[in-house]
Motif scaffolding. Structure first.
Motif, PDB file in Angstrom:
ATOM      1  N   PRO A  90      -2.887  10.495   9.252  1.00 37.69           N
ATOM      2  CA  PRO A  90      -3.964  10.318   8.268  1.00 37.69           C
ATOM      3  C   PRO A  90      -3.689   9.158   7.316  1.00 37.69           C
ATOM      4  O   PRO A  90      -2.551   8.871   6.989  1.00 37.69           O
ATOM      5  CB  PRO A  90      -3.977  11.638   7.499  1.00 37.69           C
ATOM      6  N   VAL A 141      -5.545   2.488  -3.635  1.00 36.61           N
ATOM      7  CA  VAL A 141      -4.529   3.501  -3.901  1.00 36.61           C
ATOM      8  C   VAL A 141      -4.107   3.410  -5.365  1.00 36.61           C
ATOM      9  O   VAL A 141      -4.012   4.415  -6.069  1.00 36.61           O
ATOM     10  CB  VAL A 141      -3.333   3.314  -2.945  1.00 36.61           C
ATOM     11  N   GLY A 166      -5.664  -2.027   0.917  1.00 34.23           N
ATOM     12  CA  GLY A 166      -5.419  -0.626   0.596  1.00 34.23           C
ATOM     13  C   GLY A 166      -4.747  -0.423  -0.733  1.00 34.23           C
ATOM     14  O   GLY A 166      -5.048   0.531  -1.446  1.00 34.23           O
ATOM     15  N   GLN A 220       0.997   4.188  -2.790  1.00 29.91           N
ATOM     16  CA  GLN A 220       0.825   5.623  -2.547  1.00 29.91           C
ATOM     17  C   GLN A 220       1.942   6.405  -3.217  1.00 29.91           C
ATOM     18  O   GLN A 220       1.708   7.422  -3.853  1.00 29.91           O
ATOM     19  CB  GLN A 220       0.828   5.886  -1.033  1.00 29.91           C
ATOM     20  N   GLU A 260      -1.668  14.950  -3.663  1.00 27.37           N
ATOM     21  CA  GLU A 260      -1.745  13.719  -2.910  1.00 27.37           C
ATOM     22  C   GLU A 260      -3.052  13.699  -2.133  1.00 27.37           C
ATOM     23  O   GLU A 260      -3.497  14.703  -1.588  1.00 27.37           O
ATOM     24  CB  GLU A 260      -0.566  13.645  -1.949  1.00 27.37           C
ATOM     25  N   LEU A 261      -3.689  12.546  -2.062  1.00 25.07           N
ATOM     26  CA  LEU A 261      -4.926  12.390  -1.315  1.00 25.07           C
ATOM     27  C   LEU A 261      -4.633  11.732   0.010  1.00 25.07           C
ATOM     28  O   LEU A 261      -4.104  10.618   0.052  1.00 25.07           O
ATOM     29  CB  LEU A 261      -5.903  11.486  -2.073  1.00 25.07           C
ATOM     30  N   VAL A 262      -4.966  12.431   1.081  1.00 19.41           N
ATOM     31  CA  VAL A 262      -4.756  11.847   2.405  1.00 19.41           C
ATOM     32  C   VAL A 262      -6.022  12.133   3.175  1.00 19.41           C
ATOM     33  O   VAL A 262      -6.595  13.207   3.047  1.00 19.41           O
ATOM     34  CB  VAL A 262      -3.538  12.502   3.097  1.00 19.41           C
ATOM     35  N   SER A 263      -6.485  11.199   4.008  1.00 19.63           N
ATOM     36  CA  SER A 263      -7.728  11.469   4.719  1.00 19.63           C
ATOM     37  C   SER A 263      -7.499  12.548   5.764  1.00 19.63           C
ATOM     38  O   SER A 263      -6.431  12.613   6.368  1.00 19.63           O
ATOM     39  CB  SER A 263      -8.241  10.194   5.388  1.00 19.63           C
ATOM     40  N   MET A 298      -3.502   6.920   3.896  1.00 16.39           N
ATOM     41  CA  MET A 298      -3.081   7.226   2.534  1.00 16.39           C
ATOM     42  C   MET A 298      -4.216   6.867   1.587  1.00 16.39           C
ATOM     43  O   MET A 298      -4.756   5.772   1.656  1.00 16.39           O
ATOM     44  CB  MET A 298      -1.853   6.394   2.172  1.00 16.39           C
ATOM     45  N   LEU A 299      -4.577   7.781   0.709  1.00 15.50           N
ATOM     46  CA  LEU A 299      -5.680   7.512  -0.196  1.00 15.50           C
ATOM     47  C   LEU A 299      -5.276   7.640  -1.657  1.00 15.50           C
ATOM     48  O   LEU A 299      -6.133   7.620  -2.510  1.00 15.50           O
ATOM     49  CB  LEU A 299      -6.840   8.481   0.089  1.00 15.50           C
ATOM     50  N   GLY A 300      -4.006   7.812  -1.972  1.00 18.26           N
ATOM     51  CA  GLY A 300      -3.592   7.841  -3.372  1.00 18.26           C
ATOM     52  C   GLY A 300      -3.367   9.252  -3.863  1.00 18.26           C
ATOM     53  O   GLY A 300      -2.718  10.060  -3.219  1.00 18.26           O
ATOM     54  N   VAL A 301      -3.926   9.549  -5.046  1.00 16.63           N
ATOM     55  CA  VAL A 301      -3.672  10.840  -5.684  1.00 16.63           C
ATOM     56  C   VAL A 301      -4.975  11.355  -6.271  1.00 16.63           C
ATOM     57  O   VAL A 301      -5.890  10.580  -6.552  1.00 16.63           O
ATOM     58  CB  VAL A 301      -2.596  10.669  -6.788  1.00 16.63           C
ATOM     59  N   SER A 351       1.490   6.215  -7.104  1.00 18.30           N
ATOM     60  CA  SER A 351       0.378   6.994  -7.657  1.00 18.30           C
ATOM     61  C   SER A 351       0.682   8.473  -7.601  1.00 18.30           C
ATOM     62  O   SER A 351       0.090   9.257  -8.328  1.00 18.30           O
ATOM     63  CB  SER A 351      -0.924   6.673  -6.936  1.00 18.30           C
ATOM     64  N   ASN A 352       1.631   8.907  -6.759  1.00 20.85           N
ATOM     65  CA  ASN A 352       1.977  10.322  -6.671  1.00 20.85           C
ATOM     66  C   ASN A 352       3.271  10.674  -7.389  1.00 20.85           C
ATOM     67  O   ASN A 352       3.874  11.689  -7.103  1.00 20.85           O
ATOM     68  CB  ASN A 352       2.075  10.740  -5.206  1.00 20.85           C
ATOM     69  N   GLU A 399       0.843  -1.203   0.000  1.00 20.68           N
ATOM     70  CA  GLU A 399       0.000   0.000   0.000  1.00 20.68           C
ATOM     71  C   GLU A 399       0.875   1.248   0.000  1.00 20.68           C
ATOM     72  O   GLU A 399       0.594   2.225  -0.699  1.00 20.68           O
ATOM     73  CB  GLU A 399      -0.873  -0.031   1.242  1.00 20.68           C
TER      74      GLU A 399
END
Lengths: 230, 257
Positions: free
Chosen positions: B63, B7, B3, A24, B43-46, B65-68, A27-28, A20
């Motif tokens: 927080p 992601v 996850g 992350q 970046e996507l983070v909760s 990790m949720l990807g982008v 993807s960034n 995971e």
């Protein structure tokens, strides 16, 4: 014998979290200013906390790319922009800014960029130029100075919400050797090769964990069979 | 659940939409007046569950990790190259600004210039039929319309050797071009009428009008190709992440034989 299952379960869940994390980062790869997440989990510790607590940012700089957009900024050297998010001051290298609805300078996600002596930076909409020490000029007049700070203890920096960094237990000081470049963006510092290798390694470790569970299952089966017969 | 799957999925979706933006830029490389868009990632983070607590980030769980995410793409309004066509009905703006057109619904739209025409009612309009906001009526019998750099429109009437001024085209500027919404056919609309300031071409930083020229797109093919390669590689890397997540799930499924 039970601890064998605990160890196997820990290996499996850690492998999942490692993949995971790699996901992350991957993807960034195109997110400007993104600092990759590095995990420092020990290999076998069944009571390791949630993966997020073991992540630290890798603060090494990414390459600078030229975009020509006057609202794009990159920092050459060590330093961060300060922004306010949910009442706290957080930091980022992602210099993609815009003028907000009320005229203040904010990031692409809407967080207000902070000036050197605190507070937001209101813009009236004239010709926008920023010098390399952070001075913001509108129509040739100096309006404010962008806060460029550095962490006193880079190892204490942690990830906060919105893709921003927090100083964590450490503090911030004005950045000494930072130069601001208008019209450029810093690329992410994600190394695809590293992430791919880490992913492969994690998947293989998970297969190892699977084998462990298989061995446990086998042994328990034989034990039950042996005792069940007598 | 797993996850890495989600992601990776956000990565795939973001890179694919970025590819669409690049493809649109490349497809419009020869469209006169086209302004390129740029995809912007974040970046996507909760968010933290207790945003007002200053200690929340230090001791509590970090927080997730949720990807982008792909933010709304921004338009780059830099000047495109002017190519001289020699046709008197071609008009380009050299410098910042737009020409206002009156859209059928009554609202004002902004135009970067292009080919003009004279409507059957005798008004100067864009090629799409929308008349210029600074209404310029071309009387019958006028020929040889000349548009000066400063926006003065003159025409020669039969019998007369000298041109007579029949109108003035103003150039409008917008404080924040990023706030413009793009409409079909290379037109833009300002969110707020107050953001638009009119001036004569050449004054207050407005661009000059150039008759007989057309502005090309501002797409740089090399930049778009580099981004295209990067997006392609990022897309396949994200697919690898989803596959790895899949492998882990299948390993977990096969634990119990």
């Amino acid at each position: 014998m039970g601890s064998l299952v605990d160890i196997a379960a820990a290996v499996l869940s850690q492998s999942e979290r490692r993949v995971e994390l790699a996901g992350q980062n991957i993807s960034n790869v195109a997110t400007p200013g993104y600092k990759r997440r590095v995990s420092f989990e020990s290999f076998l510790s069944p009571d390791a906390g949630p993966a997020a607590a073991n992540q630290v940012p890798d603060l090494s700089p990414g390459k600078l790319t030229n975009t020509g957009n006057p609202y794009d900024f990159a920092i050459a050297g060590d330093g961060f922009f300060a922004v306010t998010a949910a009442g706290r001051t957080l930091y980022t290298r992602q210099g993609q800014f815009q003028r907000g609805a009320d005229g203040r300078l904010e990031t692409a996600q809407g967080f207000a960029v902070q000036a050197e002596d605190g507070g937001d930076i209101p813009l009236k909409g004239g010709v926008f130029k920023v010098l390399d020490d952070g001075t913001v000029e509108e129509d040739g007049q100096a309006v404010a100075k962008l806060a460029l700070v550095d962490f006193t203890d880079p190892k204490a920096a942690t990830f906060a919400e919105g893709g921003l960094l927090s100083a964590g237990a450490g503090d911030v000081q004005p950045a000494k050797a930072a130069l601001l470049r208008q019209g450029m963006l810093e690329a992410s510092n994600v190394s695809m090769g590293d992430e791919m290798v880490a992913m492969m390694e994690a998947v293989r470790r998970a297969e190892g964990g699977q084998k462990l569970v298989g061995v446990y299952d086998d042994l328990m089966g034989r034990v039950l069979q042996a005792f069940g017969q007598s | 659940m797993n996850g890495a799957f989600y992601v990776g999925a956000t990565g795939l979706s973001a890179q694919q939409r970025a590819l669409d933006v690049i493809a649109n830029n490349i497809a419009n490389i020869n469209t006169p007046g086209y302004k390129r868009s740029q995809a912007r990632f974040s970046e996507l983070v909760s968010p933290l569950s207790r945003p007002d607590d200053p200690q929340a980030g230090l001791d509590g769980p970090a927080p997730a990790m949720l990807g982008v995410a792909l933010d709304a793409s921004s338009r780059d309004f830099s000047q495109g190259a002017l190519s001289v066509t020699g046709r008197p009905m071609d008009l380009a703006i050299s410098g910042p600004g737009f020409i206002e057109l009156a859209a059928p619904g009554g609202q004002t739209v902004l135009w970067r210039g292009g080919t003009l025409q004279v409507t059957p009612d005798g008004f100067l309009a864009a090629a799409n039929g929308m008349p210029l906001k600074s209404t310029i009526s071309v009387p019958t019998g006028a020929s040889g319309i000349t548009i000066g750099q400063d926006g003065k429109v003159s025409a020669v009437f039969d019998g007369s050797a000298n041109a007579r001024q029949i109108g003035q085209i103003d150039v409008v500027q917008v404080k924040d071009p990023g706030g413009l919404s793009a409409l079909d056919g290379g037109l833009y609309q300002a969110a707020n009428e107050r953001d638009v300031t009119a001036s004569a071409p050449g004054e207050d930083g407005a661009g000059l009008l150039k008759q007989g020229a057309i502005e090309g797109s501002n797409v740089q093919l090399t930049d778009e190709m580099v981004m295209l390669l990067l997006m392609q590689r990022a897309y396949s890397a994200n697919a690898e992440v989803v596959q790895a997540g899949d492998q882990l799930m299948s390993i977990a499924n096969e634990l119990r034989r």
